[in-house]
Design an enzyme around this catalytic site. Structure first.
Site, PDB file in Angstrom:
ATOM      1  N   ASP A   1      -4.773   2.079  -4.256  1.00 20.41           N
ATOM      2  CA  ASP A   1      -3.309   2.030  -4.245  1.00 20.41           C
ATOM      3  C   ASP A   1      -2.811   0.749  -3.581  1.00 20.41           C
ATOM      4  OD1 ASP A   1      -4.278   2.847  -1.770  1.00 20.41           O
ATOM      5  OD2 ASP A   1      -2.440   3.903  -1.254  1.00 20.41           O
TER       6      ASP A   1
ATOM      7  N   ASP B   1       0.859  -1.181   0.000  1.00 17.88           N
ATOM      8  CA  ASP B   1       0.000   0.000   0.000  1.00 17.88           C
ATOM      9  C   ASP B   1       0.900   1.237   0.000  1.00 17.88           C
ATOM     10  OD1 ASP B   1      -1.278   2.215   1.947  1.00 17.88           O
ATOM     11  OD2 ASP B   1      -2.887   1.197   0.848  1.00 17.88           O
ATOM     12  N   LEU B   2       0.619   2.204  -0.887  1.00 16.17           N
ATOM     13  CA  LEU B   2       1.411   3.441  -0.932  1.00 16.17           C
ATOM     14  C   LEU B   2       1.050   4.333   0.245  1.00 16.17           C
ATOM     15  CD1 LEU B   2       1.460   4.514  -4.691  1.00 16.17           C
ATOM     16  CD2 LEU B   2       3.407   3.839  -3.302  1.00 16.17           C
TER      17      LEU B   2
END
Length: 443
Positions: free
Chosen positions: A369, A326-327
């Site tokens: 994301d 996950d960003l």
């Protein structure tokens, strides 16, 4: 009125559209009707006194001799077919009716040209075979393999090249049949001045000379019509030239004629239609299983891959790892810099993830994301920690988007089979939980 039939018979024979041959027991032509010239290109005077075997296609010589011996033993033939060589070098397909006259010791035969009939049969069969290959093939490459078989039967003494043109890259994509492996393609530049480039540029068929140094490409310098040993025809869609279908002679003596061009062009026309349909099917299939933005595997296909990998690992007592990524801070970047910048960031992340995984691994976008990576054939937690460190290092590099440098990081959660779960649901849940645990530690 009295009719002299004996005087009339020779005139009637010369009026026949089929050719009458009379051959002695030694195989020498002693009489041939005038129809021999349109059949084989030779006048009667040129053929009388020569050996009939001199005109037969070499590959049909043995069985023709056997048929001749059968006729001379008293067995008449009414449906024997073989190939002869025309004076211009082309092949003529002939249907024979023959019998032996014991009293005169002569073989009397009538020859009918069935070349056009055979070509019509070939054309009809090619259309059926291409349609059959299109239904059976799941991919464009599989279709190419099917077409190769069709062309191989139509032109058994020729080498085949099938090239698709990528106008943006200026290259030709060619099935690599030398490797005999599915999905192998070779890219070659579309060099100006080659015959294949001219076919694609003009959308017109071309008879040319084979280039021994560059197989399939052809020399643009036109040969004499009787010397063409390279033949290329375009694959044309309503919007563009898709590529070219090429045959060339690997051996001296094989030459292509107008009839060959017509047959190959017919095949190419049918093939172009099928290729367009197959490409559309592949695009739809790709869209159904891949993320539209990044091109990565989507959620549904990833689940299928994970289930398949788990079954394989169970059978072979193997191990695999699942990574959930996950960003960090992506929502803020997306809100402040715009969705276009956010989309470019996701695309860049996808390419980086693909760049540090193997072909046997699977990278997927689960949504937003969030990404997952399936690593097969792993060797314990130490190897997973090394992989995670590599991912973190790669993601920490600045992303240059629209002229600006962005520094981002990602949170990564891992799950290892069989230690952290035996099912897809258990592994995904464990990796997801570990990812959020990692995110809390970095926030």
């Amino acid at each position: 009125m009295t009719i002299d039939f004996k005087a009339l018979y020779p005139k009637l024979i010369h009026l026949l559209l089929d050719t009458v041959f009379v051959v002695d027991e030694f195989g020498q032509i002693v009489f041939v009707s005038d129809a021999c010239q349109p059949l084989l290109g030779y006048s009667a005077d040129e053929m009388i006194g020569t050996r009939i075997l001199d005109y037969i296609h070499p590959d049909d010589l043995e069985r023709t001799l056997a048929a001749a011996n059968s006729v001379m033993s008293g067995k008449s033939h009414t449906d024997f077919r073989n190939r002869y060589l025309h004076k211009d070098g082309s092949v003529v397909h002939i249907l024979w009716s023959a019998r032996w006259s014991e009293e005169e010791r002569l073989r009397i035969a009538v020859a009918r040209d069935v070349t056009a009939l055979r070509q019509a049969d070939q054309t009809r069969n090619a259309l059926y075979r291409i349609s059959e290959a299109a239904h059976a093939a799941e991919t464009l490459r599989a279709l190419c393999d099917g077409v190769r078989e069709v062309i191989g039967e139509l032109f058994p003494e020729s080498d085949l090249y099938l090239a698709f043109h990528d106008a943006e890259k200026g290259v030709l994509s060619i099935p690599d049949w030398s490797a005999n492996q599915e999905n192998d393609w070779t890219e070659k530049p579309k060099d100006a001045g080659t015959a294949i480039a001219e076919v694609i540029r003009t959308g017109q068929a071309c008879m040319a000379s084979r280039d021994p140094a560059h197989q399939g490409m052809g020399l643009i310098t036109p040969p004499k019509p009787e010397d063409a040993d390279w033949l290329g025809v375009p694959l044309i869609s309503p919007d563009a030239v898709l590529g070219a279908l090429v045959i060339e002679s690997p051996l001296p003596g094989i030459r292509y004629r107008e009839a060959d061009r017509e047959l190959l062009q017919f095949v190419a026309t049918q093939l172009a239609t099928v290729v367009e349909r197959k490409r559309a099917e592949e695009r739809l299939r790709f869209m159904a299983h891949h993320d539209a933005l990044t091109g990565l595997t989507n959620r549904s296909l990833f689940y299928d891959r994970l289930e398949t990998a788990l079954r394989s690992a169970t059978r072979n007592e193997g191990r695999l790892a699942l990574l959930y990524l996950d960003l960090n801070g992506f929502k803020k970047i997306n809100d402040t810099k715009g969705h276009e910048t956010g989309d470019q960031m996701l695309i860049e992340m996808a390419r980086r993830l693909e760049g540090c995984t193997r072909e046997t691994d699977t990278v997927a976008r689960m949504g937003g994301d969030e990404f997952t990576v399936l690593l097969t054939d792993v060797h314990g937690r130490a190897s997973i920690e090394t992989a995670v460190a590599k991912f973190r290092e790669l993601m920490s590099l600045p992303m240059n988007l629209e002229g600006k440098a962005f520094h981002v990081s990602c949170s990564i959660g891992t799950a290892l089979y069989p230690e952290d779960g035996a099912t897809a649901r258990e592994l995904l849940s464990k990796a997801d939980a570990n990812m959020y645990l990692s995110k809390r530690h970095t926030s």
